[in-house]
Design a protein around this motif. Structure first.
Motif, PDB file in Angstrom:
ATOM      1  N   ASN A   1     -29.578   9.836  11.050  1.00 29.38           N
ATOM      2  CA  ASN A   1     -30.698  10.651  11.497  1.00 29.38           C
ATOM      3  C   ASN A   1     -31.136  11.561  10.343  1.00 29.38           C
ATOM      4  O   ASN A   1     -30.497  12.573  10.068  1.00 29.38           O
ATOM      5  N   GLN A   2     -32.233  11.197   9.698  1.00 31.51           N
ATOM      6  CA  GLN A   2     -32.696  11.946   8.532  1.00 31.51           C
ATOM      7  C   GLN A   2     -33.186  13.342   8.898  1.00 31.51           C
ATOM      8  O   GLN A   2     -33.143  14.257   8.080  1.00 31.51           O
ATOM      9  N   LYS A   3     -33.628  13.532  10.134  1.00 33.26           N
ATOM     10  CA  LYS A   3     -34.062  14.867  10.578  1.00 33.26           C
ATOM     11  C   LYS A   3     -32.870  15.829  10.544  1.00 33.26           C
ATOM     12  O   LYS A   3     -33.011  16.984  10.143  1.00 33.26           O
ATOM     13  N   LEU A   4     -31.690  15.341  10.949  1.00 26.68           N
ATOM     14  CA  LEU A   4     -30.493  16.177  10.880  1.00 26.68           C
ATOM     15  C   LEU A   4     -30.133  16.507   9.438  1.00 26.68           C
ATOM     16  O   LEU A   4     -29.662  17.604   9.144  1.00 26.68           O
ATOM     17  N   VAL A   5     -30.338  15.563   8.555  1.00 28.21           N
ATOM     18  CA  VAL A   5     -30.073  15.815   7.129  1.00 28.21           C
ATOM     19  C   VAL A   5     -30.963  16.963   6.652  1.00 28.21           C
ATOM     20  O   VAL A   5     -30.497  17.909   6.003  1.00 28.21           O
ATOM     21  N   GLU A   6     -32.252  16.898   6.991  1.00 24.49           N
ATOM     22  CA  GLU A   6     -33.193  17.953   6.603  1.00 24.49           C
ATOM     23  C   GLU A   6     -32.797  19.300   7.209  1.00 24.49           C
ATOM     24  O   GLU A   6     -32.822  20.330   6.523  1.00 24.49           O
ATOM     25  N   LEU A   7     -32.439  19.310   8.495  1.00 29.95           N
ATOM     26  CA  LEU A   7     -32.043  20.556   9.160  1.00 29.95           C
ATOM     27  C   LEU A   7     -30.805  21.160   8.512  1.00 29.95           C
ATOM     28  O   LEU A   7     -30.673  22.381   8.425  1.00 29.95           O
ATOM     29  N   THR A   8     -29.906  20.299   8.049  1.00 22.60           N
ATOM     30  CA  THR A   8     -28.709  20.782   7.359  1.00 22.60           C
ATOM     31  C   THR A   8     -29.106  21.596   6.134  1.00 22.60           C
ATOM     32  O   THR A   8     -28.635  22.722   5.939  1.00 22.60           O
TER      33      THR A   8
ATOM     34  N   SER B   1     -29.723  26.560   3.154  1.00 23.01           N
ATOM     35  CA  SER B   1     -30.517  27.347   2.197  1.00 23.01           C
ATOM     36  C   SER B   1     -30.727  28.775   2.690  1.00 23.01           C
ATOM     37  O   SER B   1     -30.945  29.680   1.904  1.00 23.01           O
ATOM     38  N   LYS B   2     -30.621  28.960   4.006  1.00 26.48           N
ATOM     39  CA  LYS B   2     -30.746  30.298   4.603  1.00 26.48           C
ATOM     40  C   LYS B   2     -29.387  30.970   4.758  1.00 26.48           C
ATOM     41  O   LYS B   2     -29.283  32.043   5.346  1.00 26.48           O
ATOM     42  N   GLY B   3     -28.326  30.304   4.282  1.00 22.68           N
ATOM     43  CA  GLY B   3     -26.986  30.866   4.374  1.00 22.68           C
ATOM     44  C   GLY B   3     -26.376  30.748   5.754  1.00 22.68           C
ATOM     45  O   GLY B   3     -25.457  31.491   6.096  1.00 22.68           O
ATOM     46  N   LYS B   4     -26.867  29.802   6.561  1.00 24.43           N
ATOM     47  CA  LYS B   4     -26.381  29.645   7.931  1.00 24.43           C
ATOM     48  C   LYS B   4     -25.504  28.399   8.063  1.00 24.43           C
ATOM     49  O   LYS B   4     -25.788  27.369   7.473  1.00 24.43           O
ATOM     50  N   THR B   5     -24.475  28.522   8.882  1.00 18.59           N
ATOM     51  CA  THR B   5     -23.609  27.385   9.191  1.00 18.59           C
ATOM     52  C   THR B   5     -24.384  26.398  10.055  1.00 18.59           C
ATOM     53  O   THR B   5     -25.228  26.788  10.857  1.00 18.59           O
ATOM     54  N   PHE B   6     -24.108  25.107   9.871  1.00 21.88           N
ATOM     55  CA  PHE B   6     -24.799  24.074  10.641  1.00 21.88           C
ATOM     56  C   PHE B   6     -23.799  22.995  11.010  1.00 21.88           C
ATOM     57  O   PHE B   6     -22.990  22.584  10.189  1.00 21.88           O
ATOM     58  N   SER B   7     -23.853  22.552  12.267  1.00 25.70           N
ATOM     59  CA  SER B   7     -22.989  21.455  12.729  1.00 25.70           C
ATOM     60  C   SER B   7     -23.845  20.360  13.331  1.00 25.70           C
ATOM     61  O   SER B   7     -24.867  20.650  13.965  1.00 25.70           O
ATOM     62  N   SER B   8     -23.414  19.128  13.146  1.00 22.79           N
ATOM     63  CA  SER B   8     -24.145  18.007  13.738  1.00 22.79           C
ATOM     64  C   SER B   8     -23.251  16.789  13.859  1.00 22.79           C
ATOM     65  O   SER B   8     -22.217  16.692  13.202  1.00 22.79           O
ATOM     66  N   ASP B   9     -23.686  15.868  14.736  1.00 25.35           N
ATOM     67  CA  ASP B   9     -23.078  14.548  14.842  1.00 25.35           C
ATOM     68  C   ASP B   9     -24.078  13.582  14.236  1.00 25.35           C
ATOM     69  O   ASP B   9     -25.250  13.596  14.611  1.00 25.35           O
ATOM     70  N   ASN B  10     -23.625  12.749  13.311  1.00 26.45           N
ATOM     71  CA  ASN B  10     -24.541  11.815  12.677  1.00 26.45           C
ATOM     72  C   ASN B  10     -23.812  10.517  12.359  1.00 26.45           C
ATOM     73  O   ASN B  10     -22.589  10.500  12.219  1.00 26.45           O
TER      74      ASN B  10
END
Length: 143
Positions: free
Chosen positions: A56-63, A68-77
């Motif tokens: 899912n490339q949208k998840l890649v972009e959201l990561t 870049s904003k210094g925020k933690t991000f979690s996803s299943d991909n």
């Protein structure tokens, strides 16, 4: 020393990235999950070697936006191993910042959840079959 031992020996895939996302270090768990050794991935961006048609490339972009904003991000991909196998990975990306809030490194920890996702798919199929059978029974009861 203890934390280093945990990071290197866990079954989870652990990567340390530079601020641009390029891999600085990969643990043995990452190698077990993806087939890629540390030497093969250092200096590379993980998505460049692990992405496939099902990723899912949208998840890649959201990561990248979150990091870049210094925020933690979690996803299943869905990612592709060195051997072409598609695996589901739950990954948490955590930015490491300096005193001024600038991202200096990124730590990502990935867990192979392929079996869990397969089980969830089987559960959905079973529910769909039960619902269909239930509708057929109700239809027969009306007739």
């Amino acid at each position: 020393k203890t934390l280093s031992l945990v990071a290197s020996e866990t079954v989870n895939g652990v990567l340390i990235h530079d601020p641009d996302g390029k891999i600085i270090w990969a643990n043995k768990g990452f190698t077990k999950i993806t087939g890629y050794a540390n030497e093969e991935v250092v200096g590379k961006e993980p998505w460049s070697i692990l992405s496939g048609e099902e990723t899912n490339q949208k998840l890649v972009e959201l990561t990248y936006v979150s990091l870049s904003k210094g925020k933690t991000f979690s996803s299943d991909n869905r990612l592709v191993t060195k051997y072409g196998e598609v695996v589901w990975i739950h990954t948490t990306f955590t930015p490491v910042t300096d005193d001024e809030g600038k991202v200096t490194k990124i730590v990502s920890i990935g867990t192979d959840i392929t079996k869990q996702k397969e089980f969830e798919g089987l559960q959905r199929e079973m529910v769909a079959r039960l619902e269909k059978a239930n509708m057929e029974l109700k239809k027969k009861a009306k007739d």
